[in-house]
Design a protein around this motif. Structure first.
Motif, mmCIF file in Angstrom:
data_model
loop_
_atom_site.group_PDB
_atom_site.id
_atom_site.type_symbol
_atom_site.label_atom_id
_atom_site.label_comp_id
_atom_site.label_asym_id
_atom_site.label_seq_id
_atom_site.Cartn_x
_atom_site.Cartn_y
_atom_site.Cartn_z
ATOM 1 N N GLU A 40 0.652 -0.939 0.046
ATOM 2 C CA GLU A 40 0.008 -0.122 -0.213
ATOM 3 C C GLU A 40 0.979 1.239 -0.060
ATOM 4 O O GLU A 40 0.499 2.309 -0.713
ATOM 5 N N GLU A 71 -4.952 5.088 -1.052
ATOM 6 C CA GLU A 71 -3.677 4.033 -0.751
ATOM 7 C C GLU A 71 -3.128 4.223 0.472
ATOM 8 O O GLU A 71 -2.715 3.534 1.336
ATOM 9 N N HIS A 74 -5.161 2.963 3.093
ATOM 10 C CA HIS A 74 -4.684 1.546 3.118
ATOM 11 C C HIS A 74 -3.818 1.115 3.883
ATOM 12 O O HIS A 74 -3.818 0.164 4.978
ATOM 13 N N GLU A 156 -9.479 -2.269 -4.788
ATOM 14 C CA GLU A 156 -8.164 -2.120 -5.645
ATOM 15 C C GLU A 156 -8.891 -2.331 -7.014
ATOM 16 O O GLU A 156 -8.459 -2.117 -8.051
ATOM 17 N N HIS A 159 -9.507 0.977 -8.499
ATOM 18 C CA HIS A 159 -8.171 1.626 -8.724
ATOM 19 C C HIS A 159 -7.672 0.845 -10.241
ATOM 20 O O HIS A 159 -7.465 1.521 -11.032
HETATM 21 FE FE LIG Z 1 -4.554 -0.067 -1.943
#
Ligand SMILES: [Fe+2]
Ligand SMILES: [Fe+2]
Length: 202
Positions: A40, A71, A74, A156, A159
Motif C-alpha cells: 500500500e 492508498e 489503506h 483495488e 483502482h
Molecule cells: Fe490499496
C-alpha cells in the motif's frame, strides 16, 4: 505446491493463484500483513511520483490524487490491523514482482506512450492484488479478516478500472488494450517463476 493453474481469472489475468496459498498465508498473518502494508505504501509512492512527473496533464492530477489518498488510507488500515493483533510493522522486503514489472515498461517513448506504460503497470499490480485479496476473502477462516480483505478487493478493483480508463486518455482504445494483452502475457510468465510464499502478497 503448484502455485498456479492456467485459466482466465479475476480481471482477465492468465494465471490463477492456487487457493492453497491462503492456508499458508493465514498461518503467517503477521508477515502477510506487513508485506501488504508495504504494498500500500508503494502504491501511494507510485501515485505521487507519476503526479510529480506528469503534473502538466490535469487528468493525471485529477484521477491519481484521490487514489494516493486512498492508498495511504489503506496503509494506515493495515498498520492498525497489525497493531490490533499485537504485531508491529516489519521490514520492507525487495519486491521482485514490482521490479520485474518495471523492467517490462518501455522507456524513452513519446510522453503519452510513456504514461500508458506506467498506468498499465499500476493496473497490473492492482489486478493481481485484487485476485489475491479475493482468494483471502473467500478462503481465510477468520471472519473479521474475510471482511477486511473483501473491502480491499473492492477498492483495488476500482483502482484497476481507473488506471485502465485513464490510460485510454493517452492512447487509443486499440493501442491500450493491445499493450494490456502484452502486460497480461508477461505477467503470467513472471508469476510462474516467482516463488509464491505465505509471507508475501505477490
Ligand atoms: Fe490499496
Ligand atoms: Fe490500489
Amino acid at each position: 505446491m503448484s502455485s498456479f493453474e492456467k485459466s482466465k481469472t479475476t480481471l482477465g489475468l492468465e494465471m490463477a493463484t492456487d487457493p492453497r496459498w491462503v492456508n499458508i498465508a493465514e498461518k503467517s498473518i503477521e508477515f502477510i500483513l506487513t508485506d501488504h502494508a508495504w504494498c500500500e505504501q508503494k502504491a501511494a509512492v507510485h501515485g505521487i511520483s507519476i503526479i510529480s512527473k506528469f503534473s502538466k496533464f490535469p487528468k493525471i492530477v485529477e484521477v491519481i490524487s484521490p487514489i494516493v489518498a486512498e492508498e495511504w488510507g489503506h496503509f494506515r488500515k493495515v498498520v492498525k490491523e497489525l497493531k490490533s493483533r499485537g504485531f508491529e510493522l516489519g521490514h520492507q522486503r525487495k519486491d521482485e514482482y514490482v521490479n520485474q514489472l518495471n523492467n517490462f515498461i518501455r522507456k524513452g517513448d513519446h510522453v503519452h506512450k510513456q504514461i500508458v506504460e506506467y498506468l498499465l503497470s499500476f493496473a497490473m499490480i492492482e489486478a493481481r492484488s485484487c485476485e489475491r485479496f479475493r482468494l483471502l476473502s473467500i478462503h481465510i477462516q477468520d471472519p473479521q479478516l474475510k471482511k477486511f480483505y473483501h473491502d480491499f478487493m473492492v477498492s483495488e478493483a476500482g483502482h484497476y478500472k481507473a488506471f485502465i480508463n485513464l490510460a485510454k486518455e493517452f492512447g487509443s482504445e486499440e493501442y491500450v488494450m493491445n499493450r494490456w494483452d502484452e502486460f497480461i502475457e508477461f505477467e503470467a510468465e513472471m508469476v510462474k517463476k516467482i516463488e509464491v510464499r505465505g509471507d508475501r502478497m505477490h
